[in-house]
Each structure stands twice: as C-alpha cells, then as structure tokens.
Design a protein around this motif. Structure first.
Motif, mmCIF file in Angstrom:
data_model
loop_
_atom_site.group_PDB
_atom_site.id
_atom_site.type_symbol
_atom_site.label_atom_id
_atom_site.label_comp_id
_atom_site.label_asym_id
_atom_site.label_seq_id
_atom_site.Cartn_x
_atom_site.Cartn_y
_atom_site.Cartn_z
ATOM 1 N N CYS A 88 0.611 1.474 14.193
ATOM 2 C CA CYS A 88 -0.184 0.765 15.184
ATOM 3 C C CYS A 88 0.201 1.331 16.552
ATOM 4 O O CYS A 88 1.378 1.313 16.917
ATOM 5 N N ASP A 89 -0.786 1.847 17.291
ATOM 6 C CA ASP A 89 -0.529 2.487 18.580
ATOM 7 C C ASP A 89 -1.196 1.671 19.687
ATOM 8 O O ASP A 89 -2.418 1.644 19.791
ATOM 9 N N VAL A 90 -0.387 0.987 20.501
ATOM 10 C CA VAL A 90 -0.934 0.187 21.589
ATOM 11 C C VAL A 90 -0.864 0.920 22.930
ATOM 12 O O VAL A 90 -1.072 0.325 23.980
ATOM 13 N N GLY A 91 -0.576 2.211 22.895
ATOM 14 C CA GLY A 91 -0.558 3.028 24.104
ATOM 15 C C GLY A 91 0.837 3.237 24.652
ATOM 16 O O GLY A 91 1.319 4.356 24.713
ATOM 17 N N PHE A 92 1.523 2.181 25.018
ATOM 18 C CA PHE A 92 2.863 2.308 25.590
ATOM 19 C C PHE A 92 3.952 2.397 24.523
ATOM 20 O O PHE A 92 5.080 2.771 24.808
ATOM 21 N N CYS A 93 3.606 2.058 23.282
ATOM 22 C CA CYS A 93 4.547 2.221 22.172
ATOM 23 C C CYS A 93 3.780 2.318 20.857
ATOM 24 O O CYS A 93 2.629 1.906 20.764
ATOM 25 N N LYS A 94 4.447 2.913 19.875
ATOM 26 C CA LYS A 94 3.917 2.967 18.520
ATOM 27 C C LYS A 94 4.808 2.117 17.637
ATOM 28 O O LYS A 94 6.037 2.118 17.779
ATOM 29 N N MET A 95 4.151 1.389 16.711
ATOM 30 C CA MET A 95 4.887 0.536 15.792
ATOM 31 C C MET A 95 4.555 0.912 14.359
ATOM 32 O O MET A 95 3.394 1.154 14.033
ATOM 33 N N ARG A 96 5.586 0.978 13.538
ATOM 34 C CA ARG A 96 5.373 1.119 12.096
ATOM 35 C C ARG A 96 5.098 -0.279 11.572
ATOM 36 O O ARG A 96 5.831 -1.222 11.858
ATOM 37 N N VAL A 97 4.015 -0.410 10.821
ATOM 38 C CA VAL A 97 3.657 -1.693 10.227
ATOM 39 C C VAL A 97 3.887 -1.558 8.727
ATOM 40 O O VAL A 97 3.270 -0.713 8.073
ATOM 41 N N THR A 98 4.781 -2.369 8.207
ATOM 42 C CA THR A 98 5.099 -2.353 6.781
ATOM 43 C C THR A 98 4.678 -3.682 6.179
ATOM 44 O O THR A 98 5.005 -4.746 6.719
ATOM 45 N N VAL A 99 3.942 -3.612 5.075
ATOM 46 C CA VAL A 99 3.545 -4.814 4.346
ATOM 47 C C VAL A 99 4.110 -4.705 2.937
ATOM 48 O O VAL A 99 3.817 -3.733 2.223
ATOM 49 N N ALA A 100 4.944 -5.654 2.558
ATOM 50 C CA ALA A 100 5.483 -5.726 1.192
ATOM 51 C C ALA A 100 4.629 -6.711 0.408
ATOM 52 O O ALA A 100 4.392 -7.830 0.851
ATOM 53 N N TRP A 101 4.131 -6.260 -0.745
ATOM 54 C CA TRP A 101 3.224 -7.071 -1.559
ATOM 55 C C TRP A 101 3.970 -7.672 -2.742
ATOM 56 O O TRP A 101 4.786 -7.003 -3.365
ATOM 57 N N SER A 102 3.663 -8.926 -3.064
ATOM 58 C CA SER A 102 4.202 -9.537 -4.275
ATOM 59 C C SER A 102 3.218 -10.567 -4.801
ATOM 60 O O SER A 102 2.476 -11.188 -4.040
ATOM 61 N N LEU A 103 3.209 -10.727 -6.110
ATOM 62 C CA LEU A 103 2.306 -11.677 -6.760
ATOM 63 C C LEU A 103 2.779 -13.101 -6.527
ATOM 64 O O LEU A 103 3.983 -13.376 -6.570
ATOM 65 N N LEU A 104 1.840 -13.988 -6.274
ATOM 66 C CA LEU A 104 2.177 -15.416 -6.191
ATOM 67 C C LEU A 104 2.219 -16.017 -7.593
ATOM 68 O O LEU A 104 3.060 -16.852 -7.888
ATOM 69 N N VAL A 105 1.306 -15.623 -8.457
ATOM 70 C CA VAL A 105 1.270 -16.055 -9.858
ATOM 71 C C VAL A 105 0.784 -14.868 -10.692
ATOM 72 O O VAL A 105 0.128 -13.964 -10.178
ATOM 73 N N ASN A 106 1.081 -14.872 -11.950
ATOM 74 C CA ASN A 106 0.538 -13.832 -12.835
ATOM 75 C C ASN A 106 -0.907 -14.109 -13.132
ATOM 76 O O ASN A 106 -1.291 -15.231 -13.421
ATOM 77 N N TRP A 107 -1.753 -13.095 -13.081
ATOM 78 C CA TRP A 107 -3.160 -13.223 -13.413
ATOM 79 C C TRP A 107 -3.613 -12.004 -14.136
ATOM 80 O O TRP A 107 -3.131 -10.959 -14.096
#
Length: 186
Positions: free
Chosen positions: A167-186
C-alpha cells in the motif's frame, strides 16, 4: 441461528488512564437472526438512544467465511507524527459495509518499533467467494481537509496461509499482510 443473539455495547470516553474513562452508554441488545433475502442481503441497522448518546449497531449475515487477520507495516519512509489516518476493511457482499480498523481522528497513527501500525481491530470475517478491500486515508489537519495520501489493496480470500501486497500512500509504503484461517469446516 434460530435463537436470538445478545450483544453488549459499552460506549466510553477514554481518559488518560483506564480509571479516568467515563461510561456514556451500556446496552444489552437481543437481536433475532434474519436470513438474507433478495430484497435485503442480511444487513440490519439498529439505533439505540439514551440521555447521553446514540449508538448505531449494524448486523450482517455472512455465509462460508474465513477469518482475515490484518497487519500494516511501514517498510519504506515513515508515518509523520503530524499526519492522521484511517484504515478501513470493506466487503461488497455486505451492502458496502465498512469496518473501521483504526481512525486516529485528531491524534496520531501509532507505529511499533518494527513499523507495524497499531490497529484497534485487526481481525475481520470475509466470505469465501467475496473479496477483502483495505483502504488507507491520510490527512494533515483535524477536519480531513488536506488529504496527503490514500491507497487501497484488494485480496481474494484463502482458506489458509497468507496474502501480501503493498500500500503506497505517497510519503510511505506499507506491506499489508493478511493471514487467512477457517472459522468452521465447510
């Protein structure tokens, strides 16, 4: 899903220390389950008023969800102390409902020593066949009149593992990390 769900909402004005917090409103809400229909996609807003405050509670139905744990980390530049920021998660499946991750309002965006942005909320549910959009807005003054940067990133949900983008907001860049996990088995 047949029985009512109880929500407890506590609205406080934060003091400098927890003992200085002031309670404005304490609600216990019983809400019945409303399955989505063609006319209503499962989002219901309720407003509750007291002498000191009004609280709006939005409840939405999600099916087949995963849990997204979100981390923003400054990796290039820095977040200046005079800049305010708002970080938001968005899912189109909930009638354009936004979930605020953090809004510094008149304060500053807090970062840890490793550059991680301290979010008020870092976990959100996402429908498996949907998408997760994350927005960042930054401004210079308290009334959001002078926008200094903004960006958004979009993620397709996963059943497990991690997704990473920048994510680049101009004055800084940020690494965006999303960790995924199941809430229930389907």
């Amino acid at each position: 899903m047949i029985d009512p769900v109880n929500y407890e909402v506590e609205l406080k004005v934060k003091g400098d220390t927890p003992s200085e917090d002031k309670l404005l409103s304490l609600l216990l809400i019983e809400d019945k389950y409303y399955p989505p229909t063609e006319r209503c996609q499962g989002v219901h807003c309720h407003t509750y008023s007291s002498k000191l405050s009004t609280v709006e509670v939005t409840v939405g139905h999600l099916s087949r969800t995963v849990e997204a744990t979100i981390v923003f980390q400054v990796v290039e530049g820095s977040w200046p102390i005079q800049y305010h920021g708002r970080f938001v998660a968005h899912m189109a499946s909930l009638d354009d409902l936004e979930m605020e991750l953090v809004d510094s309002r008149g304060g500053t965006v807090t970062t840890s020593s490793d550059g991680a942005i301290e979010l008020s909320r870092c976990v959100v549910p996402v429908e498996v066949d949907g998408e997760l959009k994350l927005w960042v807005d930054a401004w210079h003054d308290d009334d959001r009149g002078i926008v200094v940067g903004k960006d958004q990133v979009t993620f397709a949900p996963g059943r497990a593992g991690r997704s990473v983008d920048t994510c680049d907001v101009g004055f800084c860049k940020m690494r965006v990390t999303v960790a995924w996990s199941l809430l229930v088995n389907w």
